[in-house]
Design an enzyme around this catalytic site. Sequence first.
Site, short mmCIF file in Angstrom:
data_model
loop_
_atom_site.label_atom_id
_atom_site.label_comp_id
_atom_site.label_asym_id
_atom_site.label_seq_id
_atom_site.Cartn_x
_atom_site.Cartn_y
_atom_site.Cartn_z
CG ASP A 120 -2.08 0.96 1.06
OD1 ASP A 120 -2.49 1.22 -0.10
OD2 ASP A 120 -2.60 1.45 2.08
CG HIS A 127 -4.66 10.24 3.33
ND1 HIS A 127 -5.60 10.07 4.31
CD2 HIS A 127 -3.67 9.35 3.60
CE1 HIS A 127 -5.20 9.11 5.14
NE2 HIS A 127 -4.04 8.65 4.73
NE ARG A 136 5.14 15.01 10.45
CZ ARG A 136 4.62 13.83 10.18
NH1 ARG A 136 4.68 12.85 11.04
NH2 ARG A 136 4.04 13.61 9.01
CD GLU A 195 -6.15 4.29 5.04
OE1 GLU A 195 -5.53 3.51 4.27
OE2 GLU A 195 -5.59 5.01 5.88
CD GLU A 197 -5.62 2.80 0.16
OE1 GLU A 197 -4.91 2.14 -0.64
OE2 GLU A 197 -5.34 2.93 1.37
CG ASP A 229 -5.47 0.02 3.84
OD1 ASP A 229 -5.45 -1.10 4.36
OD2 ASP A 229 -4.59 0.88 4.03
CD GLN A 236 -2.52 3.80 10.94
OE1 GLN A 236 -3.75 3.83 10.90
NE2 GLN A 236 -1.77 4.37 10.02
CE LYS A 249 -3.06 1.77 7.56
NZ LYS A 249 -3.92 2.65 6.78
CB THR A 352 -6.42 7.60 2.01
OG1 THR A 352 -6.27 6.48 2.88
CG2 THR A 352 -7.80 8.19 2.15
#
Length: 421
Positions: A120, A127, A136, A195, A197, A229, A236, A249, A352
């Site tokens: 992945d 995203h 952050r 997610e 995708e 996903d 996580q 995941k 994503t």
Amino acid sequence: MNATHDPKLKSWVKSANDPACDFPIQNLPFGIFRRKSGKERPRGGVAIGDQILDLAAVGLNTGPTLNVLAAAGRPAWKALRTLLSDVLSNPKHRKQISKHLVPMKQAELFLPVAIGDYSDFFTGIYHAQNAGRLFRPDNPLLPNYHWVPIGYHGRASSIVVSGTPVIRPSGQTRGQASAPDAAPSFGASKRLDFELELGFVIGPGNALGKPVPISKAHDQIFGALLFNDWSARDIQGWEYQPLGPFLGKSFASTVSPWIVTMEALEPFRCAAFPRSGDQPAPLPYLFDKSDQKSGNFDIQLEAHLRTRKLPRAHCLARSNFRHAYWTPAQIVTHQASNGCNMRPGDLLGSGTISGPTPDALGSMLELTQGGKNPVALPNGETRAFLEDGDEVILRGRCAREGYAWIGFGEAAGRVKPAWLR
Ligand code: MN
């Protein structure tokens, strides 16, 4: 492009000519099916309108997966598409071919390929920014993002076809700061997410030790499908440093049953993601002029939610594959750039794909800013993350003036309660 993309082409399968249909004659996606409750063996078919044409009708006996077809390569895929386009459009074949049609409603669909390996990626730049910002705020994208297509190796064993229930995972999560000892605990995930995708199915593959040059990467992609996903954000968040995603995941990923071929997607090519002045050009091994010009794809992607109390699906997000920072060819080339071999039927997930606007966010993590601002549903329910009984449905469609509209069908999965609580 060729005659199979002609928007004026019609099928004698009437339902295929309905503009609302995902599977007009210009699409011709491949899957594995059998009649429900029958003793038949699963086998290859092509979707046309609300029917499936057994590939045995054109003398192709695939067996229970499409891996051999994936391995056959572009000239064979092209010849098969030309043949199917002819037999499903020219009325002279109707009598002979219509015996091999099975109504989709009467069919059970399976994983289209046996997936040996799955990776992945993280190509959705919005995203990546949104997720990065949660951790952050001042520096959402790490510097390597612009140079290297970030990815990780996933589990192929838990990839399931649309309609398969998804059992809420249990796992170890970070201790609550308010708890007396703040030690981590083990239990059912409380932050289950989806997610939005796209997945790319590998064609012939490459020999061990032999990279795939970017100019040849497109020939390595058999087709695309929708890919959810599923992610447990609490598992996580505790486990992902320093080695990346693992059990948060690998409990399940859902694919749509139909592989839309890259040839069907030809009319929907678009330029690679436009890089701003302060973003570097891709390194030479990831740079190809024609890939930059037309190596990305304009594919509308949607995520919908149904709950136990809200049976009518509510649209959570409308995004577009155009927001991928790296093209499908670039992720294929990068995956093989160290000499790692890919095999027919391997799957590469895009990551994503969110868009730049609040209505285009492809995960609950982004829709709710990490669970802080729950989504309001039309019936008054709210969701910070997914609850038991919730069903997530991904859809995809391509539309462009002057071309037939083609669709991906759907990738749906309903959440079931955890085994361990
Ligand atoms: Mn993912």
